[in-house]
Enzyme design. Structure first.
Site, PDB file in Angstrom:
ATOM      1  N   ASP A  30       0.860  -1.185   0.000  1.00 43.46           N
ATOM      2  CA  ASP A  30       0.000   0.000   0.000  1.00 43.46           C
ATOM      3  C   ASP A  30       0.896   1.234   0.000  1.00 43.46           C
ATOM      4  O   ASP A  30       1.860   1.311   0.763  1.00 43.46           O
ATOM      5  CB  ASP A  30      -0.911  -0.019   1.246  1.00 43.46           C
ATOM      6  N   ILE A  31       0.599   2.189  -0.879  1.00 43.84           N
ATOM      7  CA  ILE A  31       1.467   3.373  -0.980  1.00 43.84           C
ATOM      8  C   ILE A  31       1.179   4.414   0.110  1.00 43.84           C
ATOM      9  O   ILE A  31       1.947   5.361   0.263  1.00 43.84           O
ATOM     10  CB  ILE A  31       1.384   4.041  -2.380  1.00 43.84           C
ATOM     11  N   GLN A  93     -14.158   2.640   2.247  1.00 40.35           N
ATOM     12  CA  GLN A  93     -13.645   2.080   0.991  1.00 40.35           C
ATOM     13  C   GLN A  93     -13.439   3.198  -0.024  1.00 40.35           C
ATOM     14  O   GLN A  93     -14.336   4.019  -0.250  1.00 40.35           O
ATOM     15  CB  GLN A  93     -14.625   1.034   0.420  1.00 40.35           C
ATOM     16  N   HIS A  99     -10.434  -5.793  -1.737  1.00 42.38           N
ATOM     17  CA  HIS A  99      -9.035  -5.942  -1.316  1.00 42.38           C
ATOM     18  C   HIS A  99      -8.964  -6.178   0.175  1.00 42.38           C
ATOM     19  O   HIS A  99      -9.788  -5.676   0.940  1.00 42.38           O
ATOM     20  CB  HIS A  99      -8.187  -4.736  -1.716  1.00 42.38           C
ATOM     21  N   PHE A 100      -7.957  -6.938   0.556  1.00 45.24           N
ATOM     22  CA  PHE A 100      -7.699  -7.273   1.953  1.00 45.24           C
ATOM     23  C   PHE A 100      -6.433  -6.548   2.382  1.00 45.24           C
ATOM     24  O   PHE A 100      -5.384  -6.716   1.762  1.00 45.24           O
ATOM     25  CB  PHE A 100      -7.529  -8.787   2.117  1.00 45.24           C
ATOM     26  N   HIS A 101      -6.563  -5.726   3.425  1.00 39.51           N
ATOM     27  CA  HIS A 101      -5.401  -5.032   3.979  1.00 39.51           C
ATOM     28  C   HIS A 101      -4.736  -5.949   4.997  1.00 39.51           C
ATOM     29  O   HIS A 101      -5.409  -6.448   5.915  1.00 39.51           O
ATOM     30  CB  HIS A 101      -5.828  -3.779   4.737  1.00 39.51           C
TER      31      HIS A 101
END
Ligand code: AMP
Ligand code: ZN
Length: 135
Positions: A30-31, A93, A99-101
């Site tokens: 993740d940026i 969201q 997506h899964f963090h």
């Protein structure tokens, strides 16, 4: 989905700091991380929210979630791991592709639910990717 950000990342049309890929899943840093090593695991199948992800696609992506969580734990020596998945703007969201963090957590450090400041530079994320991949 032609205009989906994460579909573009999966297709390699937008660069990412890739951590893992198999037939069903793609994982990348993740940026705007909530913690060091914050990684997103996404199904290759496009669905905007969990409710519309076919169960067989969910079953396809979850082994990658576990595998990447284990990789992060082993390489970054974290003490815990948060798994977060948001559906709908009111839940936070911002990208409409499931997506899964995965957020590594460390003893003695606050478990923040917002991006770290300052946002890491691309060079830093590249070095972190290499550390996770054991390069
Ligand atoms: P969510 O708020 O659950 O929709 O999470 C979307 C996440 O995608 C956020 O944590 C963003 O920082 C992350 N993100 C957005 N664009 C990119 C990108 N190009 N590469 C990596 N992560 C991204
Ligand atoms: Zn998509």
């Amino acid at each position: 989905m032609d205009d989906c950000l994460f579909c573009k990342i999966i297709r390699g049309e937008i660069p990412s700091f890739k951590i893992f890929e198999d037939d069903h899943a793609y994982a990348f840093l993740d940026i705007n991380p909530f913690g060091r090593g914050h990684t997103l695991v996404v199904p290759k199948f496009h669905a905007d929210q969990l409710f519309r992800l076919p169960p067989e696609e969910l079953a396809g992506v979850m082994p990658a979630v576990q595998r990447v969580a284990t990789l992060l734990r082993n390489r970054l020596r974290c003490d815990g791991m948060a798994l977060m998945q948001l559906n709908g703007a009111c839940a936070g969201q911002t990208v409409n592709h499931v997506h899964f963090h995965l957020i590594p957590r460390y003893e003695g450090q606050p478990a923040g639910w917002q991006p770290l400041a300052p946002v890491p530079a691309a060079q830093e994320l590249a070095a972190l990717r290499d550390e996770i991949l054991g390069r």
